[in-house]
Design a protein around this motif. Structure first.
Motif, PDB file in Angstrom:
ATOM      1  N   LYS A 203       0.763  -1.207   0.081  1.00 56.57           N
ATOM      2  CA  LYS A 203       0.116   0.044  -0.048  1.00 56.57           C
ATOM      3  C   LYS A 203       0.755   1.280   0.022  1.00 56.57           C
ATOM      4  O   LYS A 203       0.492   2.222  -0.502  1.00 56.57           O
ATOM      5  N   GLU A 204       1.873   1.195   0.718  1.00 60.10           N
ATOM      6  CA  GLU A 204       2.845   2.442   0.819  1.00 60.10           C
ATOM      7  C   GLU A 204       3.468   2.521  -0.463  1.00 60.10           C
ATOM      8  O   GLU A 204       3.685   3.820  -1.222  1.00 60.10           O
ATOM      9  N   ARG A 207       0.947   3.915  -3.015  1.00 59.01           N
ATOM     10  CA  ARG A 207       0.651   5.438  -2.553  1.00 59.01           C
ATOM     11  C   ARG A 207       1.645   6.446  -3.190  1.00 59.01           C
ATOM     12  O   ARG A 207       1.474   7.193  -3.585  1.00 59.01           O
ATOM     13  N   GLN A 210       1.451   6.552  -6.955  1.00 61.04           N
ATOM     14  CA  GLN A 210       0.447   7.581  -7.078  1.00 61.04           C
ATOM     15  C   GLN A 210       0.840   8.949  -6.990  1.00 61.04           C
ATOM     16  O   GLN A 210       0.141   9.927  -7.637  1.00 61.04           O
ATOM     17  N   ASN A 211       1.756   9.347  -6.209  1.00 59.37           N
ATOM     18  CA  ASN A 211       2.099  10.936  -5.940  1.00 59.37           C
ATOM     19  C   ASN A 211       3.145  10.950  -7.064  1.00 59.37           C
ATOM     20  O   ASN A 211       3.836  12.199  -6.662  1.00 59.37           O
TER      21      ASN A 211
END
Length: 212
Positions: A203-204, A207, A210-211
């Motif tokens: 998940k990290e 994320r 995505q950034n």
């Protein structure tokens, strides 16, 4: 290339072609060697030997259609991202961080040596405090270094080799597989558990992608 999983000629060609294409994009002088590993769950890279290990488990998922060609390519791109990161050896920030981590792990013998050289209650107390501080700091040091190395490989893969969403999709699929099945060896399971403690979660990583 070794292992019990028999790849089709098309799959074997795809792997070799993918390695060549990604290595060219990465600016590597030649494509890394690869071999099929029974111990690996998915894939890993030896940055010093410039060799990528592809796990039989991942290849089985590929043959079963649970992993697509794009997922395989994205997974390999992450490993080549490590090679890009360590391309300049000691000039790489990740190399320096890894060296610091190794030195800090080695520091664990210092309290023992100090007590052996001066076996007194005072030095026993000092050595015990040093060992305690070292023991508490070690997981934080290791995780901090390893997380940065993994995220940097993701960054390089997503910026230069494949689309960020392609890598994120592969990571989400890997995350859904969970713990290795019983067919995966004990060492691989231990490695998987250790990885969950020292590496960023999927998940990290998603994320982070995505950034970008």
């Amino acid at each position: 290339m070794a292992g019990d999983v028999q790849l089709s000629e098309e799959q074997s060609t795809f792997l070799k072609t993918t390695l060549g294409e990604l290595a060219k994009k990465a600016g590597l002088r030649k494509a890394p060697e690869f071999y099929i590993s029974k111990r690996e769950r998915l894939a890993s890279v030896n940055v010093f030997q410039k060799r990528i290990s592809i796990g039989e488990h991942m290849l089985k998922l590929w043959k079963q259609g649970k992993f697509s060609d794009n997922d395989i390519k994205a997974t390999i791109a992450h490993e080549i991202g490590h090679l890009m990161d360590f391309m300049y050896d000691s000039g790489s920030p990740s190399f320096r961080n890894l060296l610091f981590e190794s030195l800090w792990v080695s520091f664990g013998v210092v309290p023992i040596v100090l007590y052996i050289l001066s076996p007194s209650l005072t030095w026993l107390a000092i050595s015990a405090l040093m060992a305690l501080g070292w023991g508490f700091s070690l997981p934080w040091i290791i995780r901090g270094v390893e997380v940065r190395i993994e995220l940097e490989a993701d960054r390089k893969a997503a910026l230069y080799l494949v689309e960020p969403q392609q890598l994120a999709t592969a990571l989400e699929k890997i995350s859904s597989f969970g713990m290795p099945p019983d067919t995966i060896g004990f060492k691989a399971k231990l490695s998987f558990l250790a990885g969950t403690l020292t590496h960023p979660t999927f998940k990290e990583r998603v994320r982070y992608l995505q950034n970008l």
